[in-house]
Design a protein around this motif. Structure first.
Motif, PDB file in Angstrom:
ATOM      1  N   ASP A  74      19.090  45.044  49.088  1.00 35.99           N
ATOM      2  CA  ASP A  74      20.154  45.866  48.876  1.00 35.99           C
ATOM      3  C   ASP A  74      19.967  47.173  48.850  1.00 35.99           C
ATOM      4  N   CYS A 102      30.915  36.965  39.958  1.00 40.99           N
ATOM      5  CA  CYS A 102      30.865  37.995  41.076  1.00 40.99           C
ATOM      6  C   CYS A 102      31.775  39.052  40.752  1.00 40.99           C
ATOM      7  N   ASP A 118      25.323  46.477  55.943  1.00 40.06           N
ATOM      8  CA  ASP A 118      25.381  45.058  55.868  1.00 40.06           C
ATOM      9  C   ASP A 118      24.659  44.459  57.189  1.00 40.06           C
ATOM     10  N   ARG A 130      25.048  40.196  42.326  1.00 39.79           N
ATOM     11  CA  ARG A 130      26.165  39.582  42.923  1.00 39.79           C
ATOM     12  C   ARG A 130      25.764  38.737  43.958  1.00 39.79           C
ATOM     13  N   PHE A 131      24.938  39.415  44.873  1.00 38.86           N
ATOM     14  CA  PHE A 131      24.562  38.621  46.209  1.00 38.86           C
ATOM     15  C   PHE A 131      23.464  37.653  45.811  1.00 38.86           C
ATOM     16  N   PHE A 133      27.617  34.849  53.666  1.00 39.97           N
ATOM     17  CA  PHE A 133      27.516  35.478  52.167  1.00 39.97           C
ATOM     18  C   PHE A 133      27.549  36.976  52.226  1.00 39.97           C
ATOM     19  N   ASP A 151      30.605  38.598  49.933  1.00 37.66           N
ATOM     20  CA  ASP A 151      30.157  39.626  49.166  1.00 37.66           C
ATOM     21  C   ASP A 151      31.015  40.901  49.404  1.00 37.66           C
ATOM     22  N   ARG A 152      31.323  41.181  50.696  1.00 33.55           N
ATOM     23  CA  ARG A 152      32.109  42.454  50.757  1.00 33.55           C
ATOM     24  C   ARG A 152      33.451  42.020  50.522  1.00 33.55           C
ATOM     25  N   CYS A 163      24.022  45.684  40.841  1.00 30.09           N
ATOM     26  CA  CYS A 163      24.931  45.224  42.275  1.00 30.09           C
ATOM     27  C   CYS A 163      24.328  43.920  42.921  1.00 30.09           C
ATOM     28  N   SER A 198      31.501  43.077  40.506  1.00 29.98           N
ATOM     29  CA  SER A 198      32.451  43.977  41.305  1.00 29.98           C
ATOM     30  C   SER A 198      33.185  45.001  40.585  1.00 29.98           C
ATOM     31  N   LEU A 254      25.140  34.431  45.142  1.00 29.96           N
ATOM     32  CA  LEU A 254      25.572  33.813  46.215  1.00 29.96           C
ATOM     33  C   LEU A 254      24.591  33.034  46.942  1.00 29.96           C
TER      34      LEU A 254
END
Length: 319
Positions: free
Chosen positions: A78, A216, A95, A56-57, A117, A121-122, A53, A220, A60
């Protein structure tokens, strides 16, 4: 403080109401760990998703940082965010914690960009959940429309929001989007809210690119698939043989979206009530108890974030 106390109180009242009315059976929790070994695979899936997971961030972050941010650092932050998302009300609380850790992760990335970001991301995470729900529901549409007219309406809303987000992302990251013109309009409209203006401006200036966005989005979808599959493996011993995985799958994304609202930690109370009603649509009367199994396991999985939290805290004290 008072607001948090009221949210916890509201969640606990909901749980008590479910228990008092015989809708929340805690004995299923102990039974789940004695009926075969599927629950082990469910836990493995929920833990495994925590490993990929953060990628993904990281994608970014690396769009703005010339020096790639180490994966282990992104993973640690994370995991800490996941830890606080089950302690504080709502996934958004995690977050906020992630923001304070990430804002100093690189001198090349500003605080406003980190907030941007986290927002993107959300949104991509939501798109993954919605896209997965649309795909499975469309595949199983004949059975789906027989459940409830309300679900059909939710499916249409889900599809409309997903399409809107796709169009929004396309324009944001395309070369044809008039960013300077939009920034000028936003500056005039949001001059009284400078923080919101900074975040929106930074979102417009994210140079993610189509290929990175697809990566990304796939991450997800993979994340949500692991969550849904983990949920199914945990509750499958209590699901009637006549109820297929696809039928259960059609209601899970709706439940997860509702449970993530910033009302209670990890969907406590709210998720129990929501899943109780959703499972009734597929003729299963113990939805709150089934969600409770996932709720407890997910809490323990997210509490693993305590390990990187203590490590990062110790490192900061050493400095």
């Amino acid at each position: 403080m008072l607001k948090t106390f009221l949210k916890f109180s509201f969640a606990l009242v909901l749980c008590y109401w479910l228990f008092k009315n015989g809708k929340l059976d805690f004995s299923l929790l102990s039974q789940a760990f004695h009926l075969g070994y599927l629950w082990i695979w469910g836990v493995i899936l929920l833990v495994s998703r925590l490993l990929f997971c953060p990628l993904r961030f990281k994608i970014l972050l690396d769009t703005k940082s010339k020096t790639p941010v180490p994966y282990l650092k992104v993973f640690a932050f994370d995991a800490i965010g996941n830890l606080f998302s089950v302690i504080l009300p709502g996934a958004a609380a995690g977050d906020v914690v992630r923001f304070f850790y990430y804002k100093n992760v690189s001198s090349e990335v500003t605080s406003g960009m980190i907030a941007a970001f986290l927002t993107i991301d959300r949104l991509i995470g939501l798109m993954g959940l919605m896209g997965l729900a649309i795909a499975v529901t469309a595949f199983n549409y004949t059975s789906f429309i027989q459940l409830s007219p309300q679900l059909v309406s939710l499916f249409i809303i889900n599809a409309a929001v997903f399409i809107f987000l796709c169009i929004f992302m396309f324009f944001i990251f395309s070369k044809w989007f008039p960013k300077k013109k939009i920034e000028s309009i936003l500056a005039k409209c949001l001059h009284r809210w400078p923080k919101a203006l900074v975040i929106l401006t930074d979102i417009l200036n994210i140079e993610l690119g189509f290929s990175n966005f697809i990566k990304c989005f796939i991450l997800s979808v993979l994340n949500q698939t692991f969550v849904v599959a983990g949920f199914w493996l945990l509750i499958s011993p209590f699901i009637p043989e006549s109820t297929s995985f696809l039928k259960v799958f059609t209601i899970l994304p709706i439940g997860f979206i509702g449970s993530s609202l910033p009302i209670a930690p990890a969907g406590l109370g709210v998720g129990h009530v929501l899943f109780d009603n959703l499972f009734r649509l597929i003729q299963i009367d113990n939805g709150a108890s089934l969600f409770n199994i996932f709720f407890v396991v997910n809490i323990f999985v997210c509490l693993l974030g305590l390990i990187p939290y203590l490590i990062v805290r110790a490192e900061s004290h050493d400095k």
